[in-house]
Motif scaffolding. Structure first.
Motif, PDB file in Angstrom:
ATOM      1  N   HIS A   1     -19.271  25.426  67.542  1.00 42.08           N
ATOM      2  CA  HIS A   1     -19.710  24.052  67.938  1.00 42.08           C
ATOM      3  C   HIS A   1     -19.168  23.130  66.799  1.00 42.08           C
ATOM      4  CE1 HIS A   1     -22.890  25.401  70.812  1.00 42.08           C
ATOM      5  NE2 HIS A   1     -22.886  26.284  69.891  1.00 42.08           N
ATOM      6  N   PHE A   2     -18.997  21.867  67.270  1.00 42.95           N
ATOM      7  CA  PHE A   2     -18.405  20.811  66.268  1.00 42.95           C
ATOM      8  C   PHE A   2     -19.269  20.090  65.727  1.00 42.95           C
ATOM      9  CE2 PHE A   2     -16.374  16.660  65.572  1.00 42.95           C
ATOM     10  CZ  PHE A   2     -15.229  16.816  64.844  1.00 42.95           C
ATOM     11  N   HIS A   3     -19.425  19.851  64.453  1.00 49.21           N
ATOM     12  CA  HIS A   3     -20.611  19.177  63.687  1.00 49.21           C
ATOM     13  C   HIS A   3     -19.824  18.009  62.666  1.00 49.21           C
ATOM     14  CE1 HIS A   3     -23.634  21.733  65.169  1.00 49.21           C
ATOM     15  NE2 HIS A   3     -23.002  22.976  64.986  1.00 49.21           N
ATOM     16  N   GLY A   4     -18.844  17.777  63.069  1.00 50.07           N
ATOM     17  CA  GLY A   4     -18.056  16.717  62.162  1.00 50.07           C
ATOM     18  C   GLY A   4     -16.820  17.267  61.572  1.00 50.07           C
ATOM     19  N   PHE A   5     -16.062  16.456  61.276  1.00 50.05           N
ATOM     20  CA  PHE A   5     -14.600  16.883  60.485  1.00 50.05           C
ATOM     21  C   PHE A   5     -14.969  17.397  59.193  1.00 50.05           C
ATOM     22  CE2 PHE A   5     -12.721  13.393  63.393  1.00 50.05           C
ATOM     23  CZ  PHE A   5     -12.207  14.327  64.405  1.00 50.05           C
ATOM     24  N   GLU A   6     -15.919  16.755  58.390  1.00 46.67           N
ATOM     25  CA  GLU A   6     -15.909  17.199  57.060  1.00 46.67           C
ATOM     26  C   GLU A   6     -16.617  18.648  57.205  1.00 46.67           C
ATOM     27  OE1 GLU A   6     -15.793  17.700  53.176  1.00 46.67           O
ATOM     28  OE2 GLU A   6     -14.711  16.069  54.509  1.00 46.67           O
ATOM     29  N   ASP A   7     -17.442  19.062  57.995  1.00 43.33           N
ATOM     30  CA  ASP A   7     -18.054  20.078  58.291  1.00 43.33           C
ATOM     31  C   ASP A   7     -17.038  21.359  58.719  1.00 43.33           C
ATOM     32  OD1 ASP A   7     -20.772  22.068  58.759  1.00 43.33           O
ATOM     33  OD2 ASP A   7     -19.611  22.333  60.426  1.00 43.33           O
ATOM     34  N   ALA A   8     -16.255  20.981  59.507  1.00 45.00           N
ATOM     35  CA  ALA A   8     -15.173  21.961  60.049  1.00 45.00           C
ATOM     36  C   ALA A   8     -14.378  22.155  58.917  1.00 45.00           C
ATOM     37  CB  ALA A   8     -14.359  21.278  61.173  1.00 45.00           C
TER      38      ALA A   8
END
Length: 516
Positions: free
Chosen positions: A262-269
């Protein structure tokens, strides 16, 4: 000397002619009128750079440094609601150079998993039949790796059957462990993966865990990210699946370089995801990110893979424009290959080059972790190479009738479009020629400003003008801006299905100059 040898081969078909002008031309190594016409239709004289018809790019970069020709719901022949599913759809996509195909897998009768579009009336095909078709046709057009994108809705028992079929049918061509020794730090290259299959899907644990002494497995995994992020009109049906999807270890272990998360934002990734963990984005979300956070999206795609897919509301299998997503560095921009449209033409134009391998190397500034490139704001950088494209549309040849009636004759006009970063999108058209599809002449000039040529494509379209209704499509040809050849050139035309229209084409003059 080389050119003379080329002329000898070119003029060989004229050797049986005894016309004095032909004999004189051959004797003096000159081109006769017939020889010149043959030359202008020869591949060496076409608008596409002949060097780009073969694999000419560096294929030793990590996999995520390439745009990858990708298909959505590959099994469908028509619409998303009641259209037929067929292994033929996989064959067609693979022969068009597609390198990422999708398989929506559901429990079937007699213990055999099936492929179809869930919660609809589309027909079903056996999972094993799809895998057999993929195995047979995967490398007919391109030798480079094929990604099997699994949307998995099956029980653990039938997941084990899926794993068995892929293992037994794909054999050693299926990548089931990292290449080399130890935990990889980046993707292998298309060259290293030639003739191989990669599985995109859920995995029970991190790949790093397989190299740890206390290797443990989780018991269950969430539903796929594409299922969770689908349109609201399907949410009520899908909420019926209360329990989490359990994942068979045999299937989980086949996921190596393309783990769905799942994608939770660029910073989280950036902080929490490994390079091989990839997210899928519905087109609307992806286009929003590309418009509002393009540079962050580019940085994300320097390290990881991103897959984009059409909105669920596209029940007629229509497509979206892949261009803004490519400009944000997205690699796996999946389209409905069964649908003939401008967006699909542009997609095929992007992958026309590099030997139709299905892999096109991204520009250097889209592979740089420190890149400041933003396709929307166009800040200064190496990507800004402002060019002026001058095109004279001179004439057309053998433009086909659109009706079987003997009296049917086209009224052709030519539309030229540039696709790329927002500032480069433009179009121009010629006037219409009445009742002449045989040899219409326009001799009309067009001019386009192109700021980021590495991301731009040029599309030539011939239309049958109709003052009462919309124009009808006759043929088109799309290619990357940097693959254009200057000078007097012949532009072949393709029909709606992407097949060459015999003898039909345009004669143009092309010049590219520095705008500065």
């Amino acid at each position: 000397r080389t050119f003379c040898e080329f002329l000898d081969k070119l003029l060989a078909p004229l050797s049986l002619l005894t016309c004095p002008c032909v004999l004189l031309a051959k004797e003096n190594k000159l081109l006769s009128k017939d020889g010149f016409l043959m030359y202008m239709h020869h591949p060496e004289a076409l608008v596409l750079n002949p060097d780009h018809r073969e694999v000419y790019q560096d294929m030793d970069q990590p996999l995520n440094h390439y745009f990858i020709s990708s298909s959505h719901n590959t099994y469908l022949m028509e619409d998303q609601l009641q259209g037929p599913s067929s292994t033929e759809a996989y064959v067609r996509a693979l022969l068009k150079g597609c390198r990422c195909v999708e398989l929506d897998c559901w429990d079937g009768s007699e213990g055999e998993p099936e492929i179809y579009h869930g919660y609809t009336l589309t027909s079903k095909i056996l999972f094993k039949d799809a895998i057999k078709a993929i195995k047979e046709y995967a490398f007919k057009t391109s030798d480079y790796p094929v990604i099997l994108s699994l949307e998995n809705h099956c029980s653990v028992e039938q997941q084990e059957v899926m794993a068995h079929h892929m293992s037994s049918i794909l054999g050693s061509d299926l990548v089931t462990s990292p290449l080399g020794d130890g935990m990889p730090k980046c993707f292998p290259s298309p060259e290293e993966l030639k003739g191989k299959f990669l599985i995109k899907g859920k995995r029970l644990n991190k790949l790093e865990a397989t190299f740890a002494p206390d290797n443990t497995e989780d018991e269950e995994e969430d539903v796929t990210e594409e299922e969770e992020s689908d349109d609201e009109d399907q949410e009520q049906e899908k909420k019926k699946e209360k329990k989490k999807l359990k994942l068979a270890k045999a299937l989980s272990d086949m996921v190596v370089y393309c783990k769905s998360v799942h994608f939770h934002g660029f910073e989280d990734a950036r902080q929490h995801l490994s390079f091989y963990e990839m997210s899928s984005f519905k087109e609307n979300k992806a286009l929003e990110l590309a418009a509002e956070s393009a540079n962050a999206y580019i940085h994300h795609n320097v390290e990881k893979l991103s897959r984009i897919y059409p909105a669920g509301s596209r029940t007629n299998s229509s497509n979206y424009s892949p261009v803004p997503l490519w400009s944000a560095g997205c690699q796996v921009v999946a389209l409905n290959f069964q649908t003939t449209c401008t967006d699909m033409d542009v997609n095929q134009g992007r992958f026309l080059i590099n030997g139709k391998s299905g892999y096109v190397l991204k520009p250097a500034y889209m592979r740089d972790p420190a890149s400041e490139f933003d396709p929307v704001t166009l800040t200064r950088g190496d990507w800004l190479q402002h060019k002026t494209l001058h095109i004279m549309v001179i004439s057309g040849q053998q433009l086909p009738k659109l009706s079987k009636k003997k009296s049917s004759i086209v009224d052709p006009l030519v539309r030229v479009e540039v696709y790329g970063v927002p500032d480069d999108n433009a179009e121009a058209k010629t006037s219409a020629i009445d009742n002449n599809g045989f040899n219409p002449e326009w001799n009309e000039n067009m001019e386009f400003n192109v700021h980021v040529p590495e991301l731009a494509l040029v599309r030539f379209t011939v239309e049958d003008h109709d003052s009462a209704t919309s124009n009808e499509f006759v043929g088109q040809y799309t290619l990357p801006f940097n693959s254009l050849r200057m000078g007097y050139r012949h532009v072949p035309l393709l029909n709606k299905n992407g097949d060459v229209l015999p003898s039909a084409g345009l004669f143009v003059y092309i010049m590219v100059t520095d705008a500065n």
